[in-house]
Motif scaffolding. Sequence first.
Motif, mmCIF file in Angstrom:
data_model
loop_
_atom_site.group_PDB
_atom_site.id
_atom_site.type_symbol
_atom_site.label_atom_id
_atom_site.label_comp_id
_atom_site.label_asym_id
_atom_site.label_seq_id
_atom_site.Cartn_x
_atom_site.Cartn_y
_atom_site.Cartn_z
ATOM 1 N N ALA A 197 -53.369 15.676 10.387
ATOM 2 C CA ALA A 197 -52.385 16.556 10.271
ATOM 3 C C ALA A 197 -52.879 17.833 10.901
ATOM 4 C CB ALA A 197 -51.741 16.121 9.258
ATOM 5 N N LEU A 198 -54.378 18.591 9.960
ATOM 6 C CA LEU A 198 -54.344 19.652 10.498
ATOM 7 C C LEU A 198 -55.082 19.446 12.139
ATOM 8 C CD1 LEU A 198 -55.710 22.285 10.014
ATOM 9 C CD2 LEU A 198 -57.789 21.151 9.229
ATOM 10 N N ALA A 199 -55.246 18.796 12.354
ATOM 11 C CA ALA A 199 -56.116 17.955 13.840
ATOM 12 C C ALA A 199 -54.855 18.479 14.875
ATOM 13 C CB ALA A 199 -56.727 16.271 14.456
ATOM 14 N N ASN A 200 -53.487 17.185 14.217
ATOM 15 C CA ASN A 200 -52.116 17.714 15.861
ATOM 16 C C ASN A 200 -51.628 19.355 15.444
ATOM 17 O OD1 ASN A 200 -52.524 15.037 15.259
ATOM 18 N ND2 ASN A 200 -51.274 14.825 13.673
ATOM 19 N N ILE A 201 -52.037 19.483 14.728
ATOM 20 C CA ILE A 201 -51.502 21.144 14.890
ATOM 21 C C ILE A 201 -52.105 22.293 14.946
ATOM 22 C CG2 ILE A 201 -50.759 23.282 13.057
ATOM 23 C CD1 ILE A 201 -48.672 21.651 12.518
ATOM 24 N N MET A 202 -53.679 21.620 15.100
ATOM 25 C CA MET A 202 -54.589 22.704 16.113
ATOM 26 C C MET A 202 -54.452 21.939 17.125
ATOM 27 S SD MET A 202 -58.098 21.960 12.889
ATOM 28 C CE MET A 202 -58.997 22.505 15.084
ATOM 29 N N GLN A 203 -54.177 21.092 17.603
ATOM 30 C CA GLN A 203 -53.701 20.844 19.066
ATOM 31 C C GLN A 203 -52.779 21.963 19.837
ATOM 32 O OE1 GLN A 203 -53.317 17.641 21.657
ATOM 33 N NE2 GLN A 203 -54.794 16.365 20.023
ATOM 34 N N LEU A 204 -52.315 23.086 19.169
ATOM 35 C CA LEU A 204 -50.877 23.933 19.372
ATOM 36 C C LEU A 204 -52.166 24.965 20.023
ATOM 37 C CD1 LEU A 204 -48.344 23.825 16.633
ATOM 38 C CD2 LEU A 204 -48.793 22.536 18.859
ATOM 39 N N THR A 205 -53.053 25.472 19.591
ATOM 40 C CA THR A 205 -54.150 26.487 19.814
ATOM 41 C C THR A 205 -54.833 26.183 20.993
ATOM 42 O OG1 THR A 205 -55.578 25.578 18.195
ATOM 43 C CG2 THR A 205 -54.201 26.079 16.721
ATOM 44 N N GLU A 206 -55.351 26.772 21.215
ATOM 45 C CA GLU A 206 -56.627 26.986 22.430
ATOM 46 C C GLU A 206 -57.865 26.828 22.906
ATOM 47 O OE1 GLU A 206 -54.781 28.996 25.151
ATOM 48 O OE2 GLU A 206 -53.402 28.617 24.361
ATOM 49 N N ILE A 207 -57.841 26.030 20.845
ATOM 50 C CA ILE A 207 -59.076 25.428 21.183
ATOM 51 C C ILE A 207 -59.225 23.584 21.800
ATOM 52 C CG2 ILE A 207 -60.469 24.303 19.189
ATOM 53 C CD1 ILE A 207 -58.950 25.570 16.892
ATOM 54 N N PRO A 208 -60.373 23.798 22.839
ATOM 55 C CA PRO A 208 -60.561 22.477 23.250
ATOM 56 C C PRO A 208 -59.702 21.784 22.345
ATOM 57 C CG PRO A 208 -61.992 23.076 23.771
ATOM 58 C CD PRO A 208 -61.394 24.412 23.121
ATOM 59 N N HIS A 209 -58.833 20.535 22.813
ATOM 60 C CA HIS A 209 -58.728 18.897 22.796
ATOM 61 C C HIS A 209 -59.688 18.771 22.155
ATOM 62 C CE1 HIS A 209 -58.342 16.654 26.137
ATOM 63 N NE2 HIS A 209 -58.122 16.719 26.574
ATOM 64 N N VAL B 185 -62.026 16.109 14.440
ATOM 65 C CA VAL B 185 -61.964 16.775 13.388
ATOM 66 C C VAL B 185 -61.398 15.833 12.203
ATOM 67 C CG1 VAL B 185 -60.245 18.241 11.934
ATOM 68 C CG2 VAL B 185 -61.104 18.868 14.027
ATOM 69 N N PRO B 186 -60.859 14.819 12.438
ATOM 70 C CA PRO B 186 -60.890 13.594 12.055
ATOM 71 C C PRO B 186 -62.107 12.902 11.299
ATOM 72 C CG PRO B 186 -59.282 12.864 12.807
ATOM 73 C CD PRO B 186 -59.781 14.264 13.023
ATOM 74 N N TYR B 187 -62.988 12.185 12.428
ATOM 75 C CA TYR B 187 -64.392 11.429 12.519
ATOM 76 C C TYR B 187 -65.398 12.410 12.044
ATOM 77 C CZ TYR B 187 -61.298 9.057 15.392
ATOM 78 O OH TYR B 187 -59.540 8.314 16.528
ATOM 79 N N LEU B 188 -65.044 13.958 12.159
ATOM 80 C CA LEU B 188 -66.158 14.728 12.075
ATOM 81 C C LEU B 188 -65.870 14.879 10.205
ATOM 82 C CD1 LEU B 188 -68.220 16.502 13.426
ATOM 83 C CD2 LEU B 188 -66.976 17.926 13.278
ATOM 84 N N THR B 189 -64.676 14.754 9.288
ATOM 85 C CA THR B 189 -64.879 14.869 8.340
ATOM 86 C C THR B 189 -65.091 13.883 7.281
ATOM 87 O OG1 THR B 189 -62.066 15.727 9.220
ATOM 88 C CG2 THR B 189 -62.550 15.022 6.365
#
Lengths: 386, 306
Positions: free
Chosen positions: B261-273, B279-283
């Motif tokens: 869910a965090l990764a999904n929200i983070m896609q709204l930012t400028e951070i490269p997708h 993120v999920p795999y890093l977690t």
Amino acid sequence: MKKVLAMLLVFSMAFSMVACGGKEEPAPAEEGSNTPATEESKEGEETEAPAETGSGDTYRAALLLNGTLGDKSFYDSANEGLTRLRDELGADVFDFKVEQMGGQTSDEPKWEPTLLDYCDSKEYDVIIMGTWQMADPLAKAAAEYPDQKFMFFDEQFDFAGNGDPKNIYNILYKQNEVSYLVGAAAAMMTTDDSGFFANIDPSTKKIGFLGGMDNAVINDFLKGYEQGAKDIDPEIEVQVSWVGDFVDSTKGKDLALAQYQAGVDVGYNVAGNAGLGQIEAAGDMDLYAFGVDSDQAALLPDFAKNIPTSALKNVGNSLYRAIKLDLEGNLAYGTTEVLGFAEGGVELVKDAHYEEMLPENIRTKLDELEKQIINGEIVVDTAIQR
Amino acid sequence: MLENLLSPDFFNAILRATTPILFAALASSVASKSGITNMALEGIMLFSALFGVIFSAMTGNFFTGLLLTMVAGGLIGLLLAFFVLNLKTDEILAAIAINMMATGGTVLLMLAVSGDRGSSTSISNFSAPRIHIPLIEQIPFLGQILSGQNLMTYLSIVAVVVMHLFLYKTPLGLKIRAVGENKNAAESVGISSRKIQYIALILSGVLASMGGFFLSGGYMNMFTKDMSAGKGYIALAASAMGGDTPVGGFLVSLLFGAAQALANIMQLTEIPHELIQMVPYLTTLIGLGIYSYAGMRRRQKLAQKA
């Protein structure tokens, strides 16, 4: 015990092959002459069956699908275009056969042999295929059979890298042009303050884009979409999310919901089946998502009220046009053509549903923009090196 | 982005993403406790996602659809058990066969039932309803998270408690754990290990099928081709990280759900997708690291005491 395991594996492979072939179930769109042979009888039949009817001057085409009919998208469109041409010219002038090779990983090994078999039969004036997965088999076949003509759609063929074959005609589509119109429509919708769209807040100037994988073709969609939106209102912000594949519809839905909850009113799904998630999200939020590749408003009646219209690549039109040109002797083999609005290679669905979903001022503006693209006043950026 | 993270929508997204993984993680834990790795979770979920749509549409309501799907999931578990226990097939290979069969088989079935190859949109589906809990619903903020979730989400949390009690407080649960710990020792006291493993795998199939049902009857409201998209494998990892216990599996599933869910929200930012999609795999990696480090420390302490 090994035997049992082997049986099990064979069973599962056979099952999955039958599944993607799906040939026992004739789809309603198919008809007599192109009813596909079953998997087993195929090899035997294809070399002899069509030969009897083929008189000398009939132009014969073979459509090799690395998938199956019934995709309600590319392949059905290709079949429709060829059927239309045959109905128009008569089966004695033009005829074609569809070979459904199946689109799963387990079907891949038979694509190239099937293609080579068709070349070997020398019964077809042209062999038609598409998508990037067929590029390598085609390069091989074209080199091996220099007298056989080929048509190749929706992926750039690397002429220079393959000895510049003169027997391939390559068709690409200007998805950026049709996406430009979608972007413009989305921008006009999200800024619309007439109250036509009950749930749109004109103050948040955000539109969304859901991509499958970050590749050149999808980026071409995105480029056109962004440009179309910014030409309407430079302040429009395009929120881009990527699923990472083309199948995870639940992730597509979550990504789209996150966009809508962040103030996006209108989205555009270019993510295959994962894109259905965006459409469901639009349904949940009572907002909007544009369709792609097939008329999704017609395909998804439950969500038609959320899908203003869809952007299409018209594979059928492009093949229809190419074969007509070839019959006149005017088709430039050995080249790549990129078809946009001007050539009918792409289109925005403009039916009664579209007229109901979008107010007249938006529709008029879209028609105007389309004309400007056709006559070259608007040049749409592309993400593809041509 | 911060306001998005603090809204109830974010927590709802976590629970939504957690539910299917949690069911499958519970399925994995009961199978693992009996000594068998159930890698067929992915295939069972995919089959169940389609069965859910078909059965609900056939019977006209989601509840009988769910029950029939659970029966079908149990049957696939039974099939796996038959191959592994009676025919002595390698459990991983048998599971791979089931997963491959699911990929093609669901498309074949869908084509036969709906005439479609991509999605089940032409079948009118009956999804599990959202449950609104009176009173709790009215608590500001928290009410929007605790209430209004899909029935299957609540069921998944109930299932954690039930599975915990089942495995640790009932005679059958004890037998399952005994067989998993040491098959020969269990046999020596008269437990039929084959019977126990059959029961565990059938139960595992039933639990996984509930996760699959949620995919097409709650998460989405239709079946789409290959929609399980690796969730069964993620659940295997979640269960293993949680020490194959229901509660551990729950916590790790929640962590995975939150990461997604965090990764999904983070896609709204400028951070490269590309980074965000890690993120999920890093977690998972970090989680596994912490888990094995903690395990190592515990063993060291025990060694020192001894």
